[in-house]
Design a protein around this motif. Structure first.
Motif, PDB file in Angstrom:
ATOM      1  N   LEU A 167       0.876  -1.221  -0.064  1.00 56.54           N
ATOM      2  CA  LEU A 167      -0.062  -0.054   0.041  1.00 56.54           C
ATOM      3  C   LEU A 167       0.840   1.257  -0.005  1.00 56.54           C
ATOM      4  CD1 LEU A 167      -2.677  -1.272   2.388  1.00 56.54           C
ATOM      5  CD2 LEU A 167      -2.775  -1.023   0.010  1.00 56.54           C
ATOM      6  N   ALA A 183      -6.894   5.970  -1.275  1.00 59.21           N
ATOM      7  CA  ALA A 183      -7.464   4.549  -1.665  1.00 59.21           C
ATOM      8  C   ALA A 183      -8.242   4.693  -2.955  1.00 59.21           C
ATOM      9  CB  ALA A 183      -8.435   4.103  -0.589  1.00 59.21           C
ATOM     10  N   TRP A 191      -2.396  -3.353  -5.409  1.00 58.90           N
ATOM     11  CA  TRP A 191      -3.301  -3.090  -4.726  1.00 58.90           C
ATOM     12  C   TRP A 191      -4.051  -4.499  -4.268  1.00 58.90           C
ATOM     13  CZ3 TRP A 191      -8.193  -5.035  -5.949  1.00 58.90           C
ATOM     14  CH2 TRP A 191      -9.237  -4.890  -5.176  1.00 58.90           C
ATOM     15  N   VAL A 247      -9.506   0.693   1.626  1.00 56.57           N
ATOM     16  CA  VAL A 247      -8.656  -0.270   0.937  1.00 56.57           C
ATOM     17  C   VAL A 247      -9.666  -1.375   0.095  1.00 56.57           C
ATOM     18  CG1 VAL A 247      -6.543  -1.729   0.515  1.00 56.57           C
ATOM     19  CG2 VAL A 247      -6.395   0.552   1.790  1.00 56.57           C
TER      20      VAL A 247
END
Length: 494
Positions: A167, A183, A191, A247
């Motif tokens: 990330l 995000a 990702w 996320v």
């Protein structure tokens, strides 16, 4: 009944008149002071609002203050309970230091904003819990259980490290808040690696199937440590998903995968619980199932519901572990079949469950649109049906009194649950994502239908008709062989 007046014990009983060392006394007082301070900070945060932060290091938001209150309360109960439970033990001071260290690690974890600090505290939390599981250093099975748990926790920490690295690579942010803010632009392989690693880390920490072995191998832990584990530690998976909700909510397919993972663990936890012969392992399997429900709620996009579930489950499980001895003492075999319910009883249970679902939908607004909120309401109905059916089957009141009491008890209980859910969601409102219902897909419906069918099958005992399934469940719930105590003479702490 026999005329026996004494009970067999393992080792010599501790001397309750021995004065406790100063460290346990001091730490017990300190943790209750932390609870009082947490309540004060919670009230101030609710009244003032906003975020208090040291930029790039820590953030004190709604989740922080809420978890501070919950964690310090549970820890205070465990500290106070352990003052008598651990008295006379040669490991008393070490035990209290580990419990307090665990408490401090969790309080820090829900405050941490820098990803390195977050990862470090995640690791510290796991190592402290492994230390509690292996408290008795002269007991080989306890040390083996600690080693098993430590390996799982190190794997969880490694996965979290992979997730945070991916990330950071994708967003350039070194803070949890920075990753959340960026995000919306996340996509692609990096990702996906980060998101899947996050989910796996949460699954391990929350002891979801197939990572439940560490939890079922942890029965060597002192009972108050088990209470802290099941009421607090396993909840870390839900906290992790909430912190990184921006996320995991990027992709609806990933969210559906989380629902499937949670539903599978919820069902298997219930099945594993059905074949357990002892109280603590039964409670452990119950935790596996309940954590499945928590993760499933997160997968549906209702992170506030997941936090509500973990808090209420924490109170429930802490009580049951700390009173496990009393349950053994007062439970006796019965020839009655709890699944046998009269037609009138079944009707009362069904109406109560459906009314509870409608009431929850009205009070929270969930399930009033064609989205994943419908599944959340369905699971509320299923839970209410199960609890109401258990009350009808096990309560030793006349039939009329039982049937009348069920709606009078459960309708207010659902009302209270809905109000608590709304209150907790309000406290969490400053977080990037608290509620993110997903579009209802055909696969959601399929998961719901399969879940409901299997759940009903379990309730009516279909699984008990297969000896092969029984053996498979029994094998799947076995702890690591090195942690099994086969000779009580091997355990003589005193």
């Amino acid at each position: 009944m026999t005329e026996r007046t004494s009970k067999p014990t393992v080792g010599a009983l501790p001397d309750a008149t021995v004065e406790s060392p100063s460290v346990p006394v001091a730490l017990t007082r300190l943790v209750w002071l932390l609870f009082a301070a947490s309540v004060a900070v919670f009230v101030a945060r609710v009244r003032i609002g906003g975020e208090w932060r040291v930029p790039g290091v820590i953030t004190i938001d709604g989740l922080t203050v809420l978890m501070w209150v919950v964690v310090t309360f549970f820890s205070g109960i465990v500290h106070s309970y352990s003052r008598r439970y651990m008295v006379g033990s040669g490991h008393e001071t070490d035990f209290f230091l580990a419990v307090f260290g665990f408490t401090a690690a969790v309080m820090g974890l829900v405050t941490a904003d820098h990803v390195a600090l977050f990862a470090l505290l995640w690791l510290a939390m796991g190592l402290a819990m492994a230390e509690l599981i292996g408290t008795v250093d002269g007991w080989n099975q306890a040390q083996a259980a600690a080693d098993v748990a430590r390996k799982y926790f190190l794997a969880s920490s490694a996965l979290l490290g992979v997730a945070l690295t991916a990330l950071w690579w994708a967003t350039g942010a070194t803070t949890v808040s920075g990753i959340a803010a960026a995000a919306d632009g996340l996509e692609g392989a990096v990702w996906l690696v980060g998101a899947v690693a996050l989910v796996l880390a949460a699954m391990i920490q929350s002891a979801l199937v197939p990572f439940h072995n560490w939890l079922l191998s942890s029965m060597t832990a002192p009972t108050p440590a088990s209470a802290l584990m099941h009421a607090g530690f396993v909840n870390a998976g839900g906290i992790l998903l909430l912190r990184f909700a921006p996320v995991v909510t990027v992709d609806a397919t990933l969210m559906l995968g989380i629902v499937v993972v949670g539903a599978t663990s919820a069902l298997l936890g219930k099945l594993l619980k059905a074949v357990q012969p002892d109280v603590k392992t039964e409670l452990g399997c119950s935790t596996v199932g309940q954590m499945g429900f928590m993760i499933m709620q997160a997968g549906l996009g209702f992170f506030g519901a997941a936090v509500t579930h973990l808090i209420l489950h924490g109170f429930y499980k802490a009580y049951h572990f700390l009173s496990a001895g009393g349950r053994v003492e007062h439970t006796s075999p019965t020839e009655s079949d709890p699944r046998r319910t009269s037609t009138a009883g079944a009707a009362v249970v069904l109406v109560t469950g459906l009314a509870g679902g409608v009431l929850f939908a009205v009070l929270t607004g969930k399930g009033t649109s064609v989205d994943s909120g419908l599944l959340l309401v369905l699971f509320v109905v299923v839970t209410t049906l199960h609890a109401a059916r258990s009350a009808v089957a096990h309560t030793s009141l006349p039939a009329t009194a039982r049937y009348g009491a069920v709606p009078l008890i459960f309708i207010p209980a659902i009302t209270g649950y809905a109000l608590v859910y709304e209150a907790i969601s309000s406290v969490l409102s400053g977080l990037p994502v608290v509620t993110a219902p997903t579009e209802l897909r055909a696969l959601h419906v399929l998961v719901a239908v399969v879940f409901l069918a299997v759940y009903v099958g379990i309730e009516i005992g279909v699984h008990e008709r297969s000896q092969r399934l029984y053996v498979a469940l029994l094998n799947a719930s076995q702890p690591a062989s090195s942690t099994v105590l086969t000779d009580t003479e091997d355990y003589n702490e005193y």
